[in-house]
Design an enzyme around this catalytic site. Structure first.
Site, PDB file in Angstrom:
ATOM      1  N   SER A  30     -46.243  13.330 -19.206  1.00  0.00           N
ATOM      2  CA  SER A  30     -47.556  13.454 -18.620  1.00  0.00           C
ATOM      3  C   SER A  30     -48.256  12.239 -18.470  1.00  0.00           C
ATOM      4  CB  SER A  30     -47.996  14.582 -18.369  1.00  0.00           C
ATOM      5  OG  SER A  30     -48.765  14.974 -17.314  1.00  0.00           O
ATOM      6  N   HIS A  41     -44.026  21.677 -14.689  1.00  0.00           N
ATOM      7  CA  HIS A  41     -44.615  20.309 -15.478  1.00  0.00           C
ATOM      8  C   HIS A  41     -44.863  20.751 -16.860  1.00  0.00           C
ATOM      9  CE1 HIS A  41     -46.738  16.597 -15.771  1.00  0.00           C
ATOM     10  NE2 HIS A  41     -47.785  17.278 -16.374  1.00  0.00           N
TER      11      HIS A  41
HETATM   12  C1  GCU Z   1     -52.850  15.088 -13.679  1.00  0.00           C
HETATM   13  C2  GCU Z   1     -52.488  13.721 -13.268  1.00  0.00           C
HETATM   14  C3  GCU Z   1     -51.198  13.348 -13.557  1.00  0.00           C
HETATM   15  C4  GCU Z   1     -50.836  13.310 -15.219  1.00  0.00           C
HETATM   16  C5  GCU Z   1     -51.263  14.928 -15.526  1.00  0.00           C
HETATM   17  C6  GCU Z   1     -51.102  15.198 -17.175  1.00  0.00           C
HETATM   18  O1  GCU Z   1     -51.975  16.121 -12.781  1.00  0.00           O
HETATM   19  O2  GCU Z   1     -52.577  13.869 -11.712  1.00  0.00           O
HETATM   20  O3  GCU Z   1     -51.119  11.901 -13.393  1.00  0.00           O
HETATM   21  O4  GCU Z   1     -49.809  12.837 -15.470  1.00  0.00           O
HETATM   22  O5  GCU Z   1     -52.388  15.064 -15.031  1.00  0.00           O
HETATM   23  O6  GCU Z   1     -51.408  14.127 -17.808  1.00  0.00           O
HETATM   24  O7  GCU Z   1     -50.807  16.309 -17.362  1.00  0.00           O
END
Ligand code: GCU
Length: 389
Positions: A224, A365
């Site tokens: 992420s 995710h």
């Molecule tokens: C949020 C953000 C993302 C990121 C994510 C994370 O969702 O919008 O861009 O990758 O956090 O780091 O879990």
């Protein structure tokens, strides 16, 4: 504005080239690649500050027989000094007990502290600001699934991690309180992603000095926002042997021009401190951005790259991550490294293995043991080749 999750509303776009007409491997290396790096620094990530004048590794604890005998555990504190300013980074390292020779390693930052990614309650706990505010010291092992140490160590790899909040608090307005404070004379704007990437470079240096590790086999991974940091670190320091992007999404592996899921407007308003202010200027004008993320992925070449997505993680645009990966492949091909010629869709099983690999697993995710299973197979099969020269 509502995020777009409708494929039919993806605008028609033209991607900037990864390998312009008439390019040669020499010119790509010496001119085109450095130019792209500069553009990404200017438009998105900010420059990674230089190494500090002094980095002193302090071995705070070592334990043989860790993880039921599978590992030797080392806990380091890196003491940085630049001029009169100082900072610290605590690095947790697991080395396999059984080592046929110098072993390969993975390094990556964690979101909730070193204690959160190990089942071992006697490690030094981290403290500081995480994604949702101060992290909790009672969360020992709460995020073990993101670093399945038993699997990694059993396969003969070492693993190193550090808490990202120790490098730079993940809060708008607080970036200058992180490691950027060591470099008051350095090019600004300072960004959180550059600070996190800086930390990854320092961890790589530490690992390269461990006699049990093969300095030519140190890979970087991240999930992420930390996948964005891993990519920025991996393209800036070519001594990283391999680069893994796990669900890095917008400003990571996903094509910005698709305007699918998280947008430039969304990311730069919620997380203005991650990027340079320039990135926000392209909200709603994504087609005018001089770069796109397939070009960032291409900067990993000629080293092995693995891009992973989760099917339900539409916010990160799994299809945009696949397409960026596919559009980066011509660089490996031009450098003489055999890579697949994927079609418009990932195959139904969700993965394309190989030197440049891509997988999309079912689910949401996260960084899961099943992602790691793909990374470990891939890292075991492919060592970097030196192409293009
Ligand atoms: C949020 C953000 C993302 C990121 C994510 C994370 O969702 O919008 O861009 O990758 O956090 O780091 O879990």
């Amino acid at each position: 504005m509502e995020p777009n999750y409708d494929e039919s509303k993806v605008p028609v776009y033209t991607l900037p080239p990864v390998w312009p007409e008439g390019m040669t491997p020499e010119r790509w290396r010496d001119e085109f690649r450095p130019r792209l790096l500069r553009q990404f620094a200017e438009l998105l990530y900010g420059e990674i500050p230089p190494p500090p004048e002094e980095t002193r590794p302090e071995l705070r604890a070592e334990r043989a027989g860790a993880l039921n005998g599978l590992a030797v555990r080392r806990e380091f504190r890196l003491h940085f000094r630049n001029g009169t300013a100082t900072a610290e980074l605590d690095v947790l390292l697991y080395l396999p007990t059984r080592r046929p020779g110098r072993v390969p390693a993975f390094c990556g930052l964690n979101f909730y502290g070193n204690h959160s990614v190990t089942p071992e309650a006697d490690v030094f706990p981290s403290s500081g600001i995480g994604p949702e505010g101060p992290i909790r010291q009672d969360q020992v092992g709460a995020y073990c699934h993101r670093l399945p140490l038993t699997e990694i160590l059993t396969r003969g790899f070492a693993a190193a991690t550090a808490f990202y909040g120790q490098l730079c608090p993940d809060q708008p307005g607080a970036v200058e309180t992180g490691i950027h404070r060591l470099f008051p004379g350095c090019a600004r704007p300072a960004t959180a992603l550059a600070a996190w990437a800086w930390g990854l470079l320092r961890i790589r240096e530490l690992l390269a000095r461990q006699p049990e590790l093969d300095p030519a086999q140190i890979g970087v991974f991240g999930h992420s926002r930390l996948g964005k940091a891993a990519l920025w670190a991996g393209v800036n320091d070519e001594r990283f042997a391999r680069v893994i992007s796990n669900d890095s999404g917008e400003g990571g592996a996903a094509l910005t021009r698709r305007c699918f899921g998280e947008s430039v407007a969304a990311i730069t308003s919620r997380f203005p401190h991650w990027f340079t202010p320039r990135f926000a200027e392209f909200a709603g004008r994504e087609n005018e951005l001089p770069v796109d993320q397939h070009q960032l992925l291409a900067l990993v070449a000629p080293r092995p790259l693995h891009v992973a997505s989760a099917a339900e993680d539409l916010w990160a645009d799994p299809r945009g991550e696949f397409l960026a990966w596919r559009e980066a492949l011509p660089v490996w091909r031009a450098l003489g490294i055999p890579v697949p010629e994927p079609g418009d869709e990932l195959p139904p099983n969700g993965g394309i293995p190989g030197y440049c690999a891509c997988h999309r697993r079912p689910g949401v995710h996260d960084l899961l043991p099943e992602d790691w299973a793909c990374y470990l197979d891939w890292a075991a099969a492919f060592s970097p080749v030196t192409g293009g020269r």
